[in-house]
Design an enzyme around this catalytic site. Structure first.
Site, PDB file in Angstrom:
ATOM      1  N   HIS A  49     -19.214   0.189 -57.148  1.00  0.00           N
ATOM      2  CA  HIS A  49     -19.327  -1.270 -57.219  1.00  0.00           C
ATOM      3  C   HIS A  49     -20.772  -1.592 -57.619  1.00  0.00           C
ATOM      4  CE1 HIS A  49     -18.396  -5.355 -56.803  1.00  0.00           C
ATOM      5  NE2 HIS A  49     -17.997  -5.424 -55.546  1.00  0.00           N
ATOM      6  N   GLN A  86     -22.465  -5.153 -57.157  1.00  0.00           N
ATOM      7  CA  GLN A  86     -22.768  -5.476 -55.776  1.00  0.00           C
ATOM      8  C   GLN A  86     -24.082  -4.829 -55.351  1.00  0.00           C
ATOM      9  OE1 GLN A  86     -21.063  -7.554 -53.415  1.00  0.00           O
ATOM     10  NE2 GLN A  86     -23.094  -7.242 -52.507  1.00  0.00           N
ATOM     11  N   ASP A 105     -19.601  -2.841 -44.256  1.00  0.00           N
ATOM     12  CA  ASP A 105     -18.534  -3.368 -45.104  1.00  0.00           C
ATOM     13  C   ASP A 105     -17.236  -3.280 -44.321  1.00  0.00           C
ATOM     14  OD1 ASP A 105     -17.124  -4.361 -47.260  1.00  0.00           O
ATOM     15  OD2 ASP A 105     -17.184  -2.521 -48.431  1.00  0.00           O
ATOM     16  N   CYS A 139     -21.211  -7.173 -47.870  1.00  0.00           N
ATOM     17  CA  CYS A 139     -20.884  -7.605 -49.234  1.00  0.00           C
ATOM     18  C   CYS A 139     -19.788  -8.661 -49.278  1.00  0.00           C
ATOM     19  CB  CYS A 139     -20.500  -6.399 -50.081  1.00  0.00           C
ATOM     20  SG  CYS A 139     -19.041  -5.524 -49.475  1.00  0.00           S
ATOM     21  N   ARG A 183     -25.405 -12.100 -56.704  1.00  0.00           N
ATOM     22  CA  ARG A 183     -24.441 -11.527 -57.645  1.00  0.00           C
ATOM     23  C   ARG A 183     -24.543 -12.246 -58.994  1.00  0.00           C
ATOM     24  NH1 ARG A 183     -19.766  -8.989 -55.770  1.00  0.00           N
ATOM     25  NH2 ARG A 183     -19.242  -8.837 -57.972  1.00  0.00           N
TER      26      ARG A 183
END
Length: 302
Positions: free
Chosen positions: A125, A128, A218, A257, A285
């Site tokens: 990712h 991120q 997460d 995130c 982001r």
């Protein structure tokens, strides 16, 4: 040039993207013609809030047109092959942003011959992590290298991308996961081969960590994960980010995130506290994705 993972960019390029993102954040109207007269396909197999909105807004702010395509509209690999979809998109668009289930789908999309950006897959990712690095840089502007970063939870795509970013920038990172839920072996082999001198430590016992400036977690169950919820909570609850952990680590920043399963991997008390950076990460982001897109098209124009 593509951005399928942070392995695709050098440390110098990561720093350039972060610097550019910071400039874009401070100067909102800058680079508003960067992608003028371009169209960017946004192919999403998985639903999203932050990823879709931040990319769609960012692409528009760079002067380009975003075209959103969900899985029901395109059905990658069902109505036609991913490669055929990619080649068709290349007839009309100048780049592809893809949020997919499998990393291999991203490699198939490279058949388009235009830039492909990974907006999330099962292994990486990168966007991120770029937002996370910008957030840490903003909160510890003197020197990120002296910051103790602790990731606690599952060694998933977010964790793995964070590890690549930390290794590339020579950051100190400790990753603590329940036994059997750490980063993938193939990924670790690639990371160690690429960055043999990295400062990342892996472990299973959170009690052996006594300090962290930044604590990152997460969700314990990623989208589409079929594991039993109750059993997962039993395994992961000792790794919950709560007030006791924050106090013991003397942490000054907590990161997630999103989306968060509140009071599972992180408590309300911590997520809504003054040291929480979750909305800062989400906002960033937008800027790192704009910077990454500008960088990719700048590279191919040279």
């Amino acid at each position: 040039m593509h951005l399928l993972s942070l392995f695709d960019v050098t440390a110098v390029q990561i720093r350039h993207i972060l610097t550019l993102a910071g400039y874009m954040k401070a100067h909102p109207v800058s680079f508003q013609h960067s992608l003028k007269n371009k169209s960017i396909a946004m192919l999403f197999e998985k639903p999203s809030l932050r990823t879709r909105v931040s990319f769609e807004v960012g692409i528009q702010q760079l002067g380009a047109q975003p075209i959103y395509l969900d899985a029901q509209m395109v059905e990658p690999g069902q109505r036609e092959s991913v490669e055929d979809i990619a080649r068709n998109l290349a007839c009309w668009t100048h780049g592809i942003v893809a949020r997919v289930f499998k990393h291999e789908t991203l490699h198939k999309l490279k058949a388009a011959g235009i830039p492909v950006v990974n907006a999330l897959c099962d292994i990486h990712h990168p966007c991120q992590t770029l937002a996370d690095l910008l957030t840490i840089q903003e909160r510890y502007p003197v020197d990120m290298k002296v910051v103790d970063i602790l990731y606690v939870g599952e060694g998933n795509n977010v964790c793995q991308s964070l590890m690549v970013g930390a290794a590339a920038l020579d950051l100190k990172l400790t990753v603590i996961c329940p036994e059997g839920y750490g980063p993938q072996k193939g990924f670790l082999d690639e990371l160690n081969a690429r960055y043999p001198e990295h400062r990342i430590q892996l472990g299973n016992d959170i009690s052996k960590v006594d300090h962290a400036d930044v604590i990152y977690t997460d969700t314990w169950l990623s989208m589409g994960d079929k594991r039993d919820y109750a059993e997962t909570c039993k395994i992961f609850m000792p790794y919950q980010v709560n007030r006791a952990l924050v106090k013991r680590m003397q942490a000054t920043t907590v990161m997630h995130c999103l989306p968060a399963h509140r009071n599972d991997e992180i408590t309300d008390e911590v997520m809504d506290s003054t040291i929480s950076a979750v909305l800062q990460q989400a906002e960033n982001r937008l800027y790192v994705q704009k910077a990454a897109l500008h960088h990719l098209f700048e590279e191919i124009s040279q």
